[in-house]
Design a protein around this motif. Structure first.
Motif, PDB file in Angstrom:
ATOM      1  N   GLN A   7       0.737  -1.000   0.147  1.00 36.09           N
ATOM      2  CA  GLN A   7      -0.046  -0.013  -0.111  1.00 36.09           C
ATOM      3  C   GLN A   7       0.780   1.233  -0.030  1.00 36.09           C
ATOM      4  OE1 GLN A   7      -3.317   0.280  -0.309  1.00 36.09           O
ATOM      5  NE2 GLN A   7      -3.973  -1.653  -0.215  1.00 36.09           N
ATOM      6  N   ILE A   8       1.948   1.344   0.771  1.00 35.97           N
ATOM      7  CA  ILE A   8       2.862   2.662   0.794  1.00 35.97           C
ATOM      8  C   ILE A   8       3.464   2.739  -0.412  1.00 35.97           C
ATOM      9  CG2 ILE A   8       4.989   3.235   1.768  1.00 35.97           C
ATOM     10  CD1 ILE A   8       4.202   1.604   4.497  1.00 35.97           C
ATOM     11  N   ALA A   9       4.008   1.760  -1.089  1.00 35.36           N
ATOM     12  CA  ALA A   9       4.632   1.885  -2.405  1.00 35.36           C
ATOM     13  C   ALA A   9       3.681   2.148  -3.428  1.00 35.36           C
ATOM     14  CB  ALA A   9       5.429   0.598  -2.929  1.00 35.36           C
ATOM     15  N   TYR A  10       2.287   1.688  -3.364  1.00 36.71           N
ATOM     16  CA  TYR A  10       1.786   1.948  -4.369  1.00 36.71           C
ATOM     17  C   TYR A  10       1.136   3.537  -4.378  1.00 36.71           C
ATOM     18  CZ  TYR A  10      -2.774   1.568  -7.290  1.00 36.71           C
ATOM     19  OH  TYR A  10      -3.541   1.690  -8.486  1.00 36.71           O
ATOM     20  N   ILE A  37       5.388  -4.040  -8.443  1.00 38.71           N
ATOM     21  CA  ILE A  37       4.451  -3.399  -8.834  1.00 38.71           C
ATOM     22  C   ILE A  37       5.199  -2.673 -10.015  1.00 38.71           C
ATOM     23  CG2 ILE A  37       3.506  -1.135  -8.386  1.00 38.71           C
ATOM     24  CD1 ILE A  37       3.846  -1.601  -5.149  1.00 38.71           C
ATOM     25  N   ILE A  38       4.176  -2.610 -11.263  1.00 38.77           N
ATOM     26  CA  ILE A  38       4.859  -1.984 -12.465  1.00 38.77           C
ATOM     27  C   ILE A  38       4.095  -0.885 -12.837  1.00 38.77           C
ATOM     28  CG2 ILE A  38       5.343  -2.752 -14.895  1.00 38.77           C
ATOM     29  CD1 ILE A  38       4.965  -5.691 -14.031  1.00 38.77           C
ATOM     30  N   CYS A  39       4.926   0.214 -13.141  1.00 36.14           N
ATOM     31  CA  CYS A  39       4.208   1.430 -13.632  1.00 36.14           C
ATOM     32  C   CYS A  39       5.065   2.233 -14.708  1.00 36.14           C
ATOM     33  CB  CYS A  39       4.141   2.423 -12.568  1.00 36.14           C
ATOM     34  SG  CYS A  39       5.472   2.954 -11.663  1.00 36.14           S
ATOM     35  N   HIS A  40       4.722   3.069 -15.242  1.00 36.72           N
ATOM     36  CA  HIS A  40       5.707   3.993 -16.138  1.00 36.72           C
ATOM     37  C   HIS A  40       5.413   5.318 -15.870  1.00 36.72           C
ATOM     38  CE1 HIS A  40       1.935   3.895 -18.815  1.00 36.72           C
ATOM     39  NE2 HIS A  40       2.472   4.954 -19.155  1.00 36.72           N
ATOM     40  N   GLY A  41       6.438   6.222 -16.457  1.00 39.68           N
ATOM     41  CA  GLY A  41       6.536   7.611 -16.241  1.00 39.68           C
ATOM     42  C   GLY A  41       6.671   8.123 -17.959  1.00 39.68           C
ATOM     43  N   ASN A  42       6.972   9.278 -17.771  1.00 38.13           N
ATOM     44  CA  ASN A  42       7.003   9.812 -19.271  1.00 38.13           C
ATOM     45  C   ASN A  42       8.308  10.606 -19.366  1.00 38.13           C
ATOM     46  OD1 ASN A  42       4.488   9.145 -20.458  1.00 38.13           O
ATOM     47  ND2 ASN A  42       3.460  10.406 -18.918  1.00 38.13           N
ATOM     48  N   TRP A  76      14.593   2.102 -16.719  1.00 37.79           N
ATOM     49  CA  TRP A  76      13.822   1.187 -16.103  1.00 37.79           C
ATOM     50  C   TRP A  76      14.648   1.146 -14.578  1.00 37.79           C
ATOM     51  CZ3 TRP A  76      13.910  -4.693 -17.655  1.00 37.79           C
ATOM     52  CH2 TRP A  76      13.639  -5.455 -16.312  1.00 37.79           C
ATOM     53  N   ILE A  77      13.855   1.727 -13.710  1.00 37.73           N
ATOM     54  CA  ILE A  77      14.341   1.787 -12.344  1.00 37.73           C
ATOM     55  C   ILE A  77      13.803   0.628 -11.491  1.00 37.73           C
ATOM     56  CG2 ILE A  77      14.474   3.145 -10.299  1.00 37.73           C
ATOM     57  CD1 ILE A  77      14.427   5.657 -11.890  1.00 37.73           C
ATOM     58  N   LEU A  78      14.585  -0.049 -10.824  1.00 41.06           N
ATOM     59  CA  LEU A  78      14.118  -1.300  -9.696  1.00 41.06           C
ATOM     60  C   LEU A  78      14.190  -0.983  -8.492  1.00 41.06           C
ATOM     61  CD1 LEU A  78      14.466  -4.825 -10.533  1.00 41.06           C
ATOM     62  CD2 LEU A  78      14.946  -4.044  -8.310  1.00 41.06           C
ATOM     63  N   VAL A  79      13.285  -0.666  -7.700  1.00 37.59           N
ATOM     64  CA  VAL A  79      13.305  -0.587  -6.142  1.00 37.59           C
ATOM     65  C   VAL A  79      13.027  -1.854  -5.490  1.00 37.59           C
ATOM     66  CG1 VAL A  79      12.898   0.891  -4.464  1.00 37.59           C
ATOM     67  CG2 VAL A  79      13.014   1.808  -6.634  1.00 37.59           C
ATOM     68  N   ASP A  80      14.026  -2.380  -4.930  1.00 37.27           N
ATOM     69  CA  ASP A  80      13.765  -3.652  -4.049  1.00 37.27           C
ATOM     70  C   ASP A  80      13.630  -3.176  -2.726  1.00 37.27           C
ATOM     71  OD1 ASP A  80      14.033  -6.280  -3.131  1.00 37.27           O
ATOM     72  OD2 ASP A  80      15.804  -6.830  -3.966  1.00 37.27           O
ATOM     73  N   LEU A  81      12.381  -3.754  -2.251  1.00 38.24           N
ATOM     74  CA  LEU A  81      11.806  -3.557  -1.222  1.00 38.24           C
ATOM     75  C   LEU A  81      11.739  -4.927  -0.185  1.00 38.24           C
ATOM     76  CD1 LEU A  81       8.953  -0.951  -1.622  1.00 38.24           C
ATOM     77  CD2 LEU A  81      11.256  -0.112  -1.030  1.00 38.24           C
ATOM     78  N   GLY A  82      12.184  -5.983  -0.757  1.00 36.53           N
ATOM     79  CA  GLY A  82      12.253  -7.368  -0.197  1.00 36.53           C
ATOM     80  C   GLY A  82      11.247  -7.947  -0.807  1.00 36.53           C
ATOM     81  N   ASP A  83       9.945  -8.033   0.137  1.00 33.34           N
ATOM     82  CA  ASP A  83       8.574  -8.719  -0.469  1.00 33.34           C
ATOM     83  C   ASP A  83       8.119  -8.261  -1.617  1.00 33.34           C
ATOM     84  OD1 ASP A  83       9.265 -10.700   1.459  1.00 33.34           O
ATOM     85  OD2 ASP A  83       7.892  -9.699   2.880  1.00 33.34           O
ATOM     86  N   VAL A  84       8.512  -6.586  -1.596  1.00 33.85           N
ATOM     87  CA  VAL A  84       7.855  -6.013  -2.899  1.00 33.85           C
ATOM     88  C   VAL A  84       8.778  -5.399  -3.595  1.00 33.85           C
ATOM     89  CG1 VAL A  84       6.300  -4.039  -3.397  1.00 33.85           C
ATOM     90  CG2 VAL A  84       5.799  -5.408  -1.530  1.00 33.85           C
ATOM     91  N   VAL A  86       9.527  -2.905  -7.154  1.00 31.59           N
ATOM     92  CA  VAL A  86       8.841  -1.989  -7.830  1.00 31.59           C
ATOM     93  C   VAL A  86       9.631  -1.595  -9.238  1.00 31.59           C
ATOM     94  CG1 VAL A  86       8.055   0.620  -7.829  1.00 31.59           C
ATOM     95  CG2 VAL A  86       7.796  -0.834  -5.729  1.00 31.59           C
ATOM     96  N   HIS A  87       9.022  -1.696 -10.133  1.00 33.53           N
ATOM     97  CA  HIS A  87       9.513  -1.743 -11.496  1.00 33.53           C
ATOM     98  C   HIS A  87       8.873  -0.315 -12.122  1.00 33.53           C
ATOM     99  CE1 HIS A  87      11.023  -5.810 -11.869  1.00 33.53           C
ATOM    100  NE2 HIS A  87       9.985  -6.268 -10.994  1.00 33.53           N
TER     101      HIS A  87
END
Length: 112
Positions: A7-10, A37-42, A76-84, A86-87
């Motif tokens: 929820q925090i990351a989202y 969690i996968i998202c994009h920006g511009n 492509w930034i990957l943020v590894d929070l352990g169990d979550v 984020v791409h």
């Protein structure tokens, strides 16, 4: 606990206007993480702002950032929070890598 981090990351992604946010339940599919969690920006700046916000909000809530990859190139930034994990993709790279198709057997979650 993992759902709270999700929820925090989202929310952090949404706050920085990350687009087309998709959450994949990776439990029983991958040993890497429980959720992607996968998202994009511009723009490069937007991608970096999203990644920074995810890191800041997770740390403020007492979570450790395991690793961040791709921040400087901001494609492509990957943020590894352990169990979550984020791409955060630049729009073109997201279409090219298409992780949603690659992990097509993972159920998508509706997180709001």
């Amino acid at each position: 606990m993992t759902e709270n981090l999700l929820q925090i990351a989202y929310k952090a992604i949404d706050d920085k206007r990350g687009e087309d946010i998709v959450v994949l339940n990776m439990q029983n599919i991958s040993l890497l993480a429980d959720y992607f969690i996968i998202c994009h920006g511009n723009s490069d700046r937007q991608l970096q702002a999203i990644a920074k916000e995810v890191q800041d909000k997770a740390e403020e809530s007492g979570y450790n950032i395991k690793r961040v990859e791709g921040f400087d190139s901001a494609r492509w930034i990957l943020v590894d929070l352990g169990d979550v994990v984020v791409h955060i993709f630049h729009k073109d790279e997201r279409a090219f890598y298409n992780l949603e198709r690659l992990w097509g057997d993972a159920p998508q979650l509706d997180v709001q």
